[in-house]
Design a protein around this motif. Structure first.
Motif, PDB file in Angstrom:
ATOM      1  N   ARG B  29      -4.543  -2.998   7.568  1.00  0.00           N
ATOM      2  CA  ARG B  29      -4.347  -2.538   6.197  1.00  0.00           C
ATOM      3  C   ARG B  29      -5.667  -2.658   5.438  1.00  0.00           C
ATOM      4  NH1 ARG B  29       0.565  -6.428   5.506  1.00  0.00           N
ATOM      5  NH2 ARG B  29       2.187  -5.273   6.619  1.00  0.00           N
ATOM      6  N   GLY B  30      -5.972  -1.646   4.666  1.00  0.00           N
ATOM      7  CA  GLY B  30      -7.200  -1.660   3.879  1.00  0.00           C
ATOM      8  C   GLY B  30      -7.044  -2.486   2.610  1.00  0.00           C
ATOM      9  N   THR B  31      -8.162  -2.749   1.984  1.00  0.00           N
ATOM     10  CA  THR B  31      -8.188  -3.575   0.771  1.00  0.00           C
ATOM     11  C   THR B  31      -7.261  -3.019  -0.313  1.00  0.00           C
ATOM     12  OG1 THR B  31     -10.479  -4.195   1.253  1.00  0.00           O
ATOM     13  CG2 THR B  31      -9.703  -4.518  -1.010  1.00  0.00           C
ATOM     14  N   LEU B  32      -7.302  -1.710  -0.514  1.00  0.00           N
ATOM     15  CA  LEU B  32      -6.509  -1.131  -1.610  1.00  0.00           C
ATOM     16  C   LEU B  32      -5.009  -1.231  -1.310  1.00  0.00           C
ATOM     17  CD1 LEU B  32      -8.716   1.976  -2.479  1.00  0.00           C
ATOM     18  CD2 LEU B  32      -8.832  -0.366  -3.373  1.00  0.00           C
ATOM     19  N   GLU B  33      -4.680  -1.002  -0.067  1.00  0.00           N
ATOM     20  CA  GLU B  33      -3.276  -1.130   0.333  1.00  0.00           C
ATOM     21  C   GLU B  33      -2.786  -2.566   0.142  1.00  0.00           C
ATOM     22  OE1 GLU B  33      -0.449  -0.312   4.288  1.00  0.00           O
ATOM     23  OE2 GLU B  33      -2.627  -0.045   4.448  1.00  0.00           O
ATOM     24  N   ALA B  39       0.794  -6.341  -5.672  1.00  0.00           N
ATOM     25  CA  ALA B  39       1.436  -5.927  -6.926  1.00  0.00           C
ATOM     26  C   ALA B  39       2.947  -5.822  -6.778  1.00  0.00           C
ATOM     27  CB  ALA B  39       0.845  -4.593  -7.386  1.00  0.00           C
ATOM     28  N   GLU B  40       3.363  -5.452  -5.576  1.00  0.00           N
ATOM     29  CA  GLU B  40       4.808  -5.316  -5.321  1.00  0.00           C
ATOM     30  C   GLU B  40       5.569  -6.619  -5.526  1.00  0.00           C
ATOM     31  OE1 GLU B  40       6.679  -3.803  -1.711  1.00  0.00           O
ATOM     32  OE2 GLU B  40       5.130  -2.244  -1.687  1.00  0.00           O
ATOM     33  N   VAL B  41       4.880  -7.726  -5.320  1.00  0.00           N
ATOM     34  CA  VAL B  41       5.543  -9.027  -5.419  1.00  0.00           C
ATOM     35  C   VAL B  41       6.092  -9.240  -6.827  1.00  0.00           C
ATOM     36  CG1 VAL B  41       5.210 -11.522  -5.217  1.00  0.00           C
ATOM     37  CG2 VAL B  41       4.091  -9.970  -3.594  1.00  0.00           C
ATOM     38  N   GLY B  42       5.309  -8.799  -7.804  1.00  0.00           N
ATOM     39  CA  GLY B  42       5.828  -8.835  -9.158  1.00  0.00           C
ATOM     40  C   GLY B  42       5.357  -9.990 -10.018  1.00  0.00           C
ATOM     41  N   ASP B  43       4.920 -11.066  -9.407  1.00  0.00           N
ATOM     42  CA  ASP B  43       4.499 -12.231 -10.181  1.00  0.00           C
ATOM     43  C   ASP B  43       3.036 -12.578  -9.985  1.00  0.00           C
ATOM     44  OD1 ASP B  43       6.705 -13.467 -11.704  1.00  0.00           O
ATOM     45  OD2 ASP B  43       7.700 -13.506  -9.761  1.00  0.00           O
ATOM     46  N   ILE B  44       2.340 -11.748  -9.245  1.00  0.00           N
ATOM     47  CA  ILE B  44       0.962 -12.092  -8.905  1.00  0.00           C
ATOM     48  C   ILE B  44       0.006 -11.453  -9.900  1.00  0.00           C
ATOM     49  CG2 ILE B  44      -0.853 -11.715  -7.182  1.00  0.00           C
ATOM     50  CD1 ILE B  44       1.199 -12.292  -5.065  1.00  0.00           C
ATOM     51  N   ASP B  70      -2.814  -4.255 -13.241  1.00  0.00           N
ATOM     52  CA  ASP B  70      -3.011  -5.363 -14.184  1.00  0.00           C
ATOM     53  C   ASP B  70      -3.172  -6.712 -13.463  1.00  0.00           C
ATOM     54  OD1 ASP B  70      -3.412  -6.316 -16.727  1.00  0.00           O
ATOM     55  OD2 ASP B  70      -1.278  -6.666 -17.126  1.00  0.00           O
ATOM     56  N   ILE B  71      -3.938  -6.667 -12.406  1.00  0.00           N
ATOM     57  CA  ILE B  71      -4.249  -7.871 -11.636  1.00  0.00           C
ATOM     58  C   ILE B  71      -5.729  -8.183 -11.813  1.00  0.00           C
ATOM     59  CG2 ILE B  71      -4.479  -8.778  -9.263  1.00  0.00           C
ATOM     60  CD1 ILE B  71      -1.968  -7.251  -8.514  1.00  0.00           C
ATOM     61  N   GLN B  72      -6.054  -9.458 -11.907  1.00  0.00           N
ATOM     62  CA  GLN B  72      -7.448  -9.856 -12.041  1.00  0.00           C
ATOM     63  C   GLN B  72      -7.958 -10.514 -10.767  1.00  0.00           C
ATOM     64  OE1 GLN B  72      -8.402 -11.693 -16.040  1.00  0.00           O
ATOM     65  NE2 GLN B  72      -6.172 -11.898 -16.065  1.00  0.00           N
ATOM     66  N   ALA B  73      -9.265 -10.418 -10.596  1.00  0.00           N
ATOM     67  CA  ALA B  73      -9.891 -11.108  -9.456  1.00  0.00           C
ATOM     68  C   ALA B  73     -10.145 -12.550  -9.854  1.00  0.00           C
ATOM     69  CB  ALA B  73     -11.193 -10.428  -9.081  1.00  0.00           C
ATOM     70  N   ILE B  74      -9.620 -13.472  -9.086  1.00  0.00           N
ATOM     71  CA  ILE B  74      -9.933 -14.878  -9.354  1.00  0.00           C
ATOM     72  C   ILE B  74     -11.199 -15.293  -8.607  1.00  0.00           C
ATOM     73  CG2 ILE B  74      -8.429 -15.752  -7.507  1.00  0.00           C
ATOM     74  CD1 ILE B  74      -7.832 -18.157  -9.375  1.00  0.00           C
ATOM     75  N   VAL B 276       5.251  -9.193   1.560  1.00  0.00           N
ATOM     76  CA  VAL B 276       5.712  -9.197   0.166  1.00  0.00           C
ATOM     77  C   VAL B 276       6.847 -10.204  -0.021  1.00  0.00           C
ATOM     78  CG1 VAL B 276       6.802  -7.803  -1.639  1.00  0.00           C
ATOM     79  CG2 VAL B 276       4.950  -6.835  -0.258  1.00  0.00           C
ATOM     80  N   GLU B 277       7.769 -10.192   0.905  1.00  0.00           N
ATOM     81  CA  GLU B 277       8.883 -11.138   0.826  1.00  0.00           C
ATOM     82  C   GLU B 277       8.383 -12.573   0.959  1.00  0.00           C
ATOM     83  OE1 GLU B 277      11.841 -11.080  -0.020  1.00  0.00           O
ATOM     84  OE2 GLU B 277      12.824 -12.828   0.874  1.00  0.00           O
ATOM     85  N   ASN B 278       7.399 -12.766   1.815  1.00  0.00           N
ATOM     86  CA  ASN B 278       6.819 -14.099   2.012  1.00  0.00           C
ATOM     87  C   ASN B 278       6.227 -14.622   0.700  1.00  0.00           C
ATOM     88  OD1 ASN B 278       5.866 -16.237   3.962  1.00  0.00           O
ATOM     89  ND2 ASN B 278       3.868 -15.563   3.215  1.00  0.00           N
ATOM     90  N   ALA B 279       5.489 -13.770   0.020  1.00  0.00           N
ATOM     91  CA  ALA B 279       4.879 -14.192  -1.249  1.00  0.00           C
ATOM     92  C   ALA B 279       5.945 -14.369  -2.318  1.00  0.00           C
ATOM     93  CB  ALA B 279       3.834 -13.169  -1.685  1.00  0.00           C
TER      94      ALA B 279
END
Lengths: 329, 329, 329, 329
Positions: B29-33, B39-44, B70-74, B276-279
């Protein structure tokens, strides 16, 4: 709520020494005093007793004390790991030491009869070896198996359970794993020797305690069990539930799924803790586990396991486990 | 209920290879994927990204994709443990390899600036040794410390965090424990290098993660953290909360008691699970921990700890932890 | 001096990937190139080959290449731990995956016939589980045992060996110990399944490799072996003799005492080392062990063991071991 | 051949108890009897003595007995891990217990002066914790560091060494690793506290003993050492050289390369072995190591290490180590 029966090795209520605190973690306690403490806990209906009892205590004394508290003997554990047998009980290279160990165990068998206990518990902690090249492994196996066969054959009316553990006090204990113990029992060819699975010993040995329980049940050999906890690298005999809640939950789940009925027994060494409080808190936790078993979505879990779906199983498990104390405090 | 912010190493959403499943546990899987999956997880809200990105993906691509969700790089984690640096990044015996590792890290520093991330995360997994007698330990320490000092000195506007781990892929990783990492940072004499504590790495190293967190906080160096779980004997990167609930609870308790504010970050490798389910399940558990922290009897616990009373503390802890999912399913 | 025959898993001469160095520790090498490297070592008369071979290589190609170097195939190891079988071969919950694993193993059986190898080596590294509650252990055991029985029953003219290992890549591998593997083979009720004991796997599992060898020999099941070394906490597959010289010496001593004749086989992963030099140095060490066996005071040792006298045994062992390279450099 | 000076903790010649063999592995031996046994070994010029001495034995008695055998005291180890301090010496939550521990240590300091020993050895084995949530780690650190500072400040004419160990008898000992001990000593801000590195403790903690020695030497803090052996998972205190010959060889190599001069000291617990023979065999092995150091190709090794070439180093090491007993039996 109806709970299972709870028990404890009587040594849960002793004080201890180790190689550093040679003056002991507290003043010595006699057998009868230990029974009084077990009774104080309030939920303990069974005890496993070391034999010989403390100085001057007779079987009749013990019988009376147990009756006083309405506690039953689940097993008798002969002390075959003291100085006399520091190099082994069954596997001692000296035939005289093997004989003296057998004599103690024969006496313990009599006590089992007198107290109506369920089994003689054999934990030959000094049987094994410490160094590479120290023993002839073929001979070690022969001594361990033949000795146990002789003991069991001499008491066909009784049951014997072997409690395996990977090590301590030897660096390698002969009865070191569930599978190796099953193999040895097969070699004995007797039908009155089974296994006592100690949760912490299984963890210490890198086993999944739940898997080992299933293996023993499938072999018809799971005749007793003890619970406690540790950091997986030593037999710390800590309070059950203090570290590995999920794995102890799984262990009891496997017992229930197989219809295993028996006493939930404590084997803990509260070196620096109050013995009664330690046992009470342990049973409080075990009751939470029992409630969690009731609350567990068995069908959902079975379905998840049919797909070996770890995440689906974890979700179901957490729902039950992390709600098990709600409203109970 | 107000929860902390959650984040994840982006590799939580990758697929993996190991030395046996050399064709990978799933299609690459690539970085963008991977960002889409996060993002699918919903809380990240935060991700830590490996650099270089997958083929053909630019910093602008990543910036756009993060903004989309709307995700930031930590943080940015430069890949200094691939074939080129199989014998080390900072401690490689070959100066040319050390230089090429530094070049990658300098580029990563630029990406941190461009994405406005909090830190460059340095995990020099190939720095260390495998065999006794393989290295001169004095020289190894010199290379590790001087190299890190040079890197950090070159970017005084940025923060760097070292993620320590006892071993893997080397049998001995140089930055192997919390204490040793603090010592090394002291030797550097710079003020922009701190530590990222990975819960599982601390467990794997036989540390108490909570104690290590306190030590790092007291040294002013706990600048980031990751959570996950393992069997204490390897960096299994399993789902947080699957095994060691009490210890992860204690870890977060120490953070809260010290007023540590920061992202609760996941570092997990779901080899055979849905990423996704794992996260999602991990964050569901972390929310339960957060509720348990709110429910915890802080005063009672402090009082128990003032007496170092393990049992009193356990009772309080179980009350909160084993009620944390009640009514939430 | 007449030495035993030496062999190696062909993967000793491969390059490797792991979950970090995803681009590999070196450029890929094909099967034929690996055989050329094995031949370069000079002392290797046998190889254990992964199957399928690398792209485009036929059984005839392999046969010709082996003949060119006068090397024989000792075993064929089917690749049943790649992506397709990431959740298991025999114990995969999906019947289609179990069938595809069986198909590969049947092909491997044909290759054993064509190459005249001694056995099909079965290492189902993905069979087992990762998380508590993930599997039904009774069912897991059923799948593992029945699958192996079906395989072996289908090829009564061949021998199969199971190579056990406690874990990796799963956190719990089904065939995890010597004793458990013996139990499983008993359940199969076939006579053409035995065990390959990997010295490092036994160490990793907390076994005494020498004791496990004796147990397998007594069960008539020690049909193959591999040597290497590790730090006891992981299957590091390091150079034999780099860490645990006494225990590897004892292992070979037990083999000799029991008259076990067979190939001394290497199973090592020289991630960062030269593969040929790694094997050459290993065999140089094994020759020293062989000389030490010749020099060992067998009678003195037997006498010491009859008393389980660790110190007397150590003295005899050190005399032989620590003189084994004298005059050989 | 000129050998280094050898010494031993006097407890090498004691008998022991543990939590199972509560009647001890042999009849108790007094301090003077232990010194007689140490003298019997023949090569022991130094002993580290527990204090208080056994009942009725005065400092003058000890002084006379040491003089009789021409043995010197290298250190005095106060018993701050008995029942009175079962919950800690420096870190005991009870100020009265901390005071009583300090009193013992002050007395031990006087004995160091009277006997002219090199150091007071501090091994606070009961300092630490057992359970998660049991202690406030910040407070634990404060007590450990301030207590040690107070002790050392009170005796500016003496040297103190801290012997770290990961665990036992607590599940977590405060002074648990080389790096953490260095950090603590830095916090003390005194110049008369150093470290005693126990080879087995370092192994048990997953350290490379050689690397830890180098780290301590570089910090100017390696003021004493002990050797022994174990299975890496517990402080077995077995005979040095029985298991990990290469690593003990490397440890002494690092000492020599750094010009470290000091006593080669034994710390072993021969539970079931003859104490004198155990020590004699240990020193016999250490002499072989010393010869191997002389025979080692230092230049070749340095060259191999400059390339971090594990195989080249192993070849050189095996040449020296595996010839070290030739012609000596």
């Amino acid at each position: 709520m109806s709970y299972p029966e709870f028990g404890a090795g009587l040594w849960n209520f002793a004080t201890y020494v180790d190689r550093y605190a040679t003056d002991g973690y507290g003043p010595p306690r006699g057998t009868l005093e230990q029974i009084d403490l077990a009774a104080e806990v309030g939920d303990i209906g069974w005890v496993d007793l070391n034999f010989p009892f403390s100085d001057g205590v007779s079987v009749d004394d013990v019988k009376a004390k147990l009756a006083e508290h309405d506690i039953q003997a689940i097993g008798i554990t002969p002390d075959i790991y003291l100085r006399e047998h520091a190099k082994g009980a069954f596997t001692n290279p000296d035939p005289a030491k093997r004989a003296s160990a057998l004599a103690i165990m024969n006496e313990a068998a009599d006590v089992v009869r007198e107290l109506g206990a369920k089994y003689v518990k054999i934990w030959p902690g000094q049987d094994g070896f410490d160094y590479p090249f120290q023993v002839d492994y073929h001979e070690l196996n022969r001594l361990a198996v033949e000795g146990m066969r002789d003991l069991a054959s001499g008491h066909p009316d009784l049951k014997f359970v072997i409690e395996y553990k990977p090590r301590e006090p030897r660096t390698h204990m002969f009865w070191g794993s569930a599978a190796k113990t099953i193999l040895g029992i097969q070699q004995m060819g007797v039908d009155n020797v089974g296994v006592l699975l100690d949760f912490g010993h299984a963890m210490f040995g890198g086993e999944s305690p739940a898997e080992s329980a299933q293996m023993l049940i499938d072999a018809g050999l799971l005749w007793g069990m003890d619970v406690n906890d540790n950091y997986r690298g030593w037999d710390d005999d800590m309070m059950v539930g203090s570290l590995h809640l999920v794995e102890v939950f799984e262990f009891f789940h496997v017992l229930r799924r197989n219809g295993w009925e028996g006493v939930w027994n404590l084997d803990q060494f509260p070196f620096r803790e109050d013995a009664v409080e330690n046992a009470a808190l342990s049973i409080r936790f075990l009751k939470a586990i029992h409630r969690a078993l009731d609350a567990l979505d068995d069908d959902g879990l079975a379905e998840a396991q049919s797909r070996q779906d770890a995440l689906a199983a974890q979700r179901i498990v957490q729902d039950a486990l992390l709600s098990s104390m709600a409203g109970e405090r």
